[in-house]
Design a protein around this motif. Structure first.
Motif, mmCIF file in Angstrom:
data_model
loop_
_atom_site.group_PDB
_atom_site.id
_atom_site.type_symbol
_atom_site.label_atom_id
_atom_site.label_comp_id
_atom_site.label_asym_id
_atom_site.label_seq_id
_atom_site.Cartn_x
_atom_site.Cartn_y
_atom_site.Cartn_z
ATOM 1 N N THR A 1 28.299 49.787 54.053
ATOM 2 C CA THR A 1 28.298 50.623 52.852
ATOM 3 C C THR A 1 29.579 50.409 52.061
ATOM 4 O O THR A 1 29.561 50.319 50.824
ATOM 5 C CB THR A 1 28.162 52.106 53.236
ATOM 6 N N ALA A 2 30.700 50.343 52.755
ATOM 7 C CA ALA A 2 31.987 50.115 52.088
ATOM 8 C C ALA A 2 31.978 48.787 51.348
ATOM 9 O O ALA A 2 32.429 48.688 50.199
ATOM 10 C CB ALA A 2 33.123 50.151 53.105
ATOM 11 N N LEU A 3 31.448 47.751 51.994
ATOM 12 C CA LEU A 3 31.428 46.427 51.375
ATOM 13 C C LEU A 3 30.514 46.410 50.154
ATOM 14 O O LEU A 3 30.856 45.832 49.118
ATOM 15 C CB LEU A 3 30.969 45.397 52.406
ATOM 16 N N ARG A 4 29.357 47.073 50.274
ATOM 17 C CA ARG A 4 28.450 47.126 49.122
ATOM 18 C C ARG A 4 29.086 47.900 47.970
ATOM 19 O O ARG A 4 28.987 47.493 46.809
ATOM 20 C CB ARG A 4 27.128 47.790 49.537
ATOM 21 N N TRP A 5 29.778 49.009 48.294
ATOM 22 C CA TRP A 5 30.438 49.797 47.259
ATOM 23 C C TRP A 5 31.508 48.974 46.546
ATOM 24 O O TRP A 5 31.588 48.977 45.322
ATOM 25 C CB TRP A 5 31.058 51.041 47.886
ATOM 26 N N MET A 6 32.326 48.254 47.298
ATOM 27 C CA MET A 6 33.370 47.438 46.680
ATOM 28 C C MET A 6 32.778 46.332 45.821
ATOM 29 O O MET A 6 33.290 46.027 44.738
ATOM 30 C CB MET A 6 34.287 46.848 47.753
ATOM 31 N N THR A 7 31.694 45.722 46.285
ATOM 32 C CA THR A 7 31.048 44.664 45.508
ATOM 33 C C THR A 7 30.569 45.208 44.170
ATOM 34 O O THR A 7 30.767 44.586 43.115
ATOM 35 C CB THR A 7 29.865 44.074 46.294
ATOM 36 N N GLU A 8 29.935 46.379 44.207
ATOM 37 C CA GLU A 8 29.435 46.984 42.979
ATOM 38 C C GLU A 8 30.583 47.342 42.031
ATOM 39 O O GLU A 8 30.517 47.097 40.824
ATOM 40 C CB GLU A 8 28.612 48.230 43.320
ATOM 41 N N VAL A 9 31.648 47.926 42.591
ATOM 42 C CA VAL A 9 32.769 48.357 41.753
ATOM 43 C C VAL A 9 33.469 47.145 41.137
ATOM 44 O O VAL A 9 33.798 47.135 39.947
ATOM 45 C CB VAL A 9 33.762 49.217 42.555
ATOM 46 N N VAL A 10 33.720 46.107 41.939
ATOM 47 C CA VAL A 10 34.393 44.917 41.409
ATOM 48 C C VAL A 10 33.559 44.281 40.299
ATOM 49 O O VAL A 10 34.094 43.870 39.259
ATOM 50 C CB VAL A 10 34.662 43.903 42.545
ATOM 51 N N ALA A 11 32.240 44.218 40.480
ATOM 52 C CA ALA A 11 31.379 43.667 39.437
ATOM 53 C C ALA A 11 31.420 44.517 38.172
ATOM 54 O O ALA A 11 31.359 43.994 37.059
ATOM 55 C CB ALA A 11 29.949 43.543 39.950
ATOM 56 N N GLU A 12 31.551 45.834 38.345
ATOM 57 C CA GLU A 12 31.586 46.730 37.187
ATOM 58 C C GLU A 12 32.910 46.673 36.442
ATOM 59 O O GLU A 12 32.942 46.764 35.212
ATOM 60 C CB GLU A 12 31.313 48.181 37.635
ATOM 61 N N ILE A 13 34.010 46.537 37.183
ATOM 62 C CA ILE A 13 35.313 46.560 36.502
ATOM 63 C C ILE A 13 35.732 45.182 35.986
ATOM 64 O O ILE A 13 36.635 45.075 35.156
ATOM 65 C CB ILE A 13 36.411 47.162 37.405
ATOM 66 N N SER B 1 40.903 60.147 54.598
ATOM 67 C CA SER B 1 40.959 59.448 53.307
ATOM 68 C C SER B 1 41.210 57.959 53.466
ATOM 69 O O SER B 1 41.183 57.227 52.484
ATOM 70 C CB SER B 1 42.064 60.052 52.438
ATOM 71 N N ALA B 2 41.463 57.482 54.688
ATOM 72 C CA ALA B 2 41.845 56.093 54.886
ATOM 73 C C ALA B 2 40.825 55.089 54.354
ATOM 74 O O ALA B 2 41.209 54.139 53.675
ATOM 75 C CB ALA B 2 42.124 55.834 56.379
ATOM 76 N N PRO B 3 39.511 55.247 54.620
ATOM 77 C CA PRO B 3 38.565 54.258 54.083
ATOM 78 C C PRO B 3 38.579 54.196 52.564
ATOM 79 O O PRO B 3 38.440 53.128 51.977
ATOM 80 C CB PRO B 3 37.205 54.756 54.610
ATOM 81 N N VAL B 4 38.749 55.359 51.911
ATOM 82 C CA VAL B 4 38.793 55.372 50.453
ATOM 83 C C VAL B 4 40.044 54.659 49.961
ATOM 84 O O VAL B 4 40.000 53.886 48.999
ATOM 85 C CB VAL B 4 38.753 56.823 49.933
ATOM 86 N N LEU B 5 41.177 54.905 50.614
ATOM 87 C CA LEU B 5 42.423 54.245 50.224
ATOM 88 C C LEU B 5 42.300 52.731 50.379
ATOM 89 O O LEU B 5 42.710 51.967 49.499
ATOM 90 C CB LEU B 5 43.582 54.764 51.074
ATOM 91 N N LEU B 6 41.733 52.284 51.490
ATOM 92 C CA LEU B 6 41.577 50.845 51.714
ATOM 93 C C LEU B 6 40.669 50.211 50.667
ATOM 94 O O LEU B 6 40.951 49.125 50.156
ATOM 95 C CB LEU B 6 41.014 50.590 53.115
ATOM 96 N N ALA B 7 39.571 50.887 50.350
ATOM 97 C CA ALA B 7 38.649 50.348 49.348
ATOM 98 C C ALA B 7 39.317 50.293 47.980
ATOM 99 O O ALA B 7 39.193 49.301 47.254
ATOM 100 C CB ALA B 7 37.383 51.207 49.289
ATOM 101 N N ALA B 8 40.048 51.359 47.620
ATOM 102 C CA ALA B 8 40.725 51.388 46.321
ATOM 103 C C ALA B 8 41.800 50.312 46.250
ATOM 104 O O ALA B 8 41.951 49.629 45.224
ATOM 105 C CB ALA B 8 41.333 52.771 46.090
ATOM 106 N N GLU B 9 42.555 50.139 47.327
ATOM 107 C CA GLU B 9 43.595 49.106 47.352
ATOM 108 C C GLU B 9 42.975 47.719 47.199
ATOM 109 O O GLU B 9 43.495 46.868 46.462
ATOM 110 C CB GLU B 9 44.382 49.189 48.654
ATOM 111 N N THR B 10 41.872 47.496 47.878
ATOM 112 C CA THR B 10 41.206 46.197 47.784
ATOM 113 C C THR B 10 40.743 45.925 46.359
ATOM 114 O O THR B 10 40.936 44.826 45.818
ATOM 115 C CB THR B 10 40.008 46.143 48.758
ATOM 116 N N VAL B 11 40.136 46.911 45.718
ATOM 117 C CA VAL B 11 39.671 46.751 44.337
ATOM 118 C C VAL B 11 40.849 46.449 43.410
ATOM 119 O O VAL B 11 40.764 45.590 42.528
ATOM 120 C CB VAL B 11 38.906 48.009 43.879
ATOM 121 N N ALA B 12 41.963 47.154 43.598
ATOM 122 C CA ALA B 12 43.136 46.934 42.745
ATOM 123 C C ALA B 12 43.676 45.522 42.905
ATOM 124 O O ALA B 12 44.003 44.852 41.911
ATOM 125 C CB ALA B 12 44.219 47.962 43.079
ATOM 126 N N VAL B 13 43.775 45.041 44.137
ATOM 127 C CA VAL B 13 44.274 43.694 44.390
ATOM 128 C C VAL B 13 43.337 42.652 43.771
ATOM 129 O O VAL B 13 43.784 41.690 43.136
ATOM 130 C CB VAL B 13 44.438 43.459 45.901
#
Length: 265
Positions: free
Chosen positions: A57-69, A128-140
């Motif tokens: 789920t985390a990976l799918r969420w990051m994929t969607e967010v990166v494609a959107e941003i 909050s750790a999974p959210v922080l990791l996902a947000a950090e990954t998207v930012a990078v």
């Protein structure tokens, strides 16, 4: 609705895009970077991210967010880069952009690691750790997408002008760490929403997400290690891109020289 954009409405994408665009700036004070990363975490939480505890789920969420941003990432064209860095030739300019991007991704790692270090002694806050990791990954990834697009400008292989074709070409260049071939007409069109394109993006995001797990190291070790690994990975990406873009440039017919940029107002 496509798998790339499911669950993120237009306003949400614009909000995330604005935050991420600010995080890609060349020079940001550490306090400002922490503020922006915190905003990104809050925006992620507002999207209902309880499922981020599940890796798929985390990976799918990051994929969607990166494609959107990705369309919101501010990529400067060659004329703008010349105006910002008037005294640098192509290679020196590329060196400067790589240095700036590596500093920025290192700063994101330090900011995320520092936040985790503070939270490490308070067990409930680890939720909050999974959210922080996902947000950090998207930012990078956003910082590296900007670098990817601007390196294409420097080596005279600009991405398609706009729209889905540009977004997919940018994401593929980042995921593959290879330049987009300007001699291939319609590059990226057949890959829009394609299974192969999604898999490439997810595989690369998974590597980034795994690297960012160092953020959770206790005390300040997470910040130090995450900062170092982010800087090294960004430089590796840039080295591979530049090698491929130089090779492509040598194989192209000579282009007319680019006129010097006019001074800004």
């Amino acid at each position: 609705m496509s798998e790339w954009s499911a669950g993120i409405d237009g306003d949400g994408a614009d909000e995330l895009g604005t935050t991420v665009a600010a995080l890609t700036a060349d020079e940001i004070e550490p306090a400002r970077r922490r503020q922006l990363l915190g905003r990104l975490v809050r925006q992620a939480r507002a999207r209902g991210v309880g499922g981020l505890f599940k890796p798929r789920t985390a990976l799918r969420w990051m994929t969607e967010v990166v494609a959107e941003i990705a369309p919101h990432v501010p990529i400067r064209d060659l004329a703008t880069l010349r105006r910002h860095f008037p005294d640098l030739d192509d290679e020196a300019l590329a060196d400067r952009l790589v240095r700036n991007a590596a500093r920025a991704t290192a700063g994101v790692g330090a900011a995320g690691g520092g936040a985790s270090a503070v939270q490490w002694t308070v067990t409930p806050s680890l939720l909050s750790a999974p959210v922080l990791l996902a947000a950090e990954t998207v930012a990078v990834v956003a910082i590296e997408l900007k670098l990817t697009g601007e390196l294409h400008e420097i080596y005279r292989a600009p991405l398609p002008a706009a729209g889905a074709q540009r977004t997919v070409a940018l994401l593929q260049a980042w995921a593959n760490q290879r330049g987009v071939n300007p001699m291939v007409p319609g590059v990226g069109i057949g890959a829009v929403l394609g299974t192969a394109a999604r898999r490439e993006l997810r595989d690369t995001l998974l590597k980034r997400f795994g690297r960012n797990l160092t953020t959770l190291g206790p005390f300040l070790t997470g910040a130090a290690v995450a900062s170092y690994l982010n800087r090294r990975a960004t430089r590796t990406l840039a080295d591979q891109l530049r090698t491929d873009l130089r090779r492509q440039r040598r194989s192209l017919p000579d282009a007319p020289p680019v006129p010097p940029a006019l001074p800004g107002p």
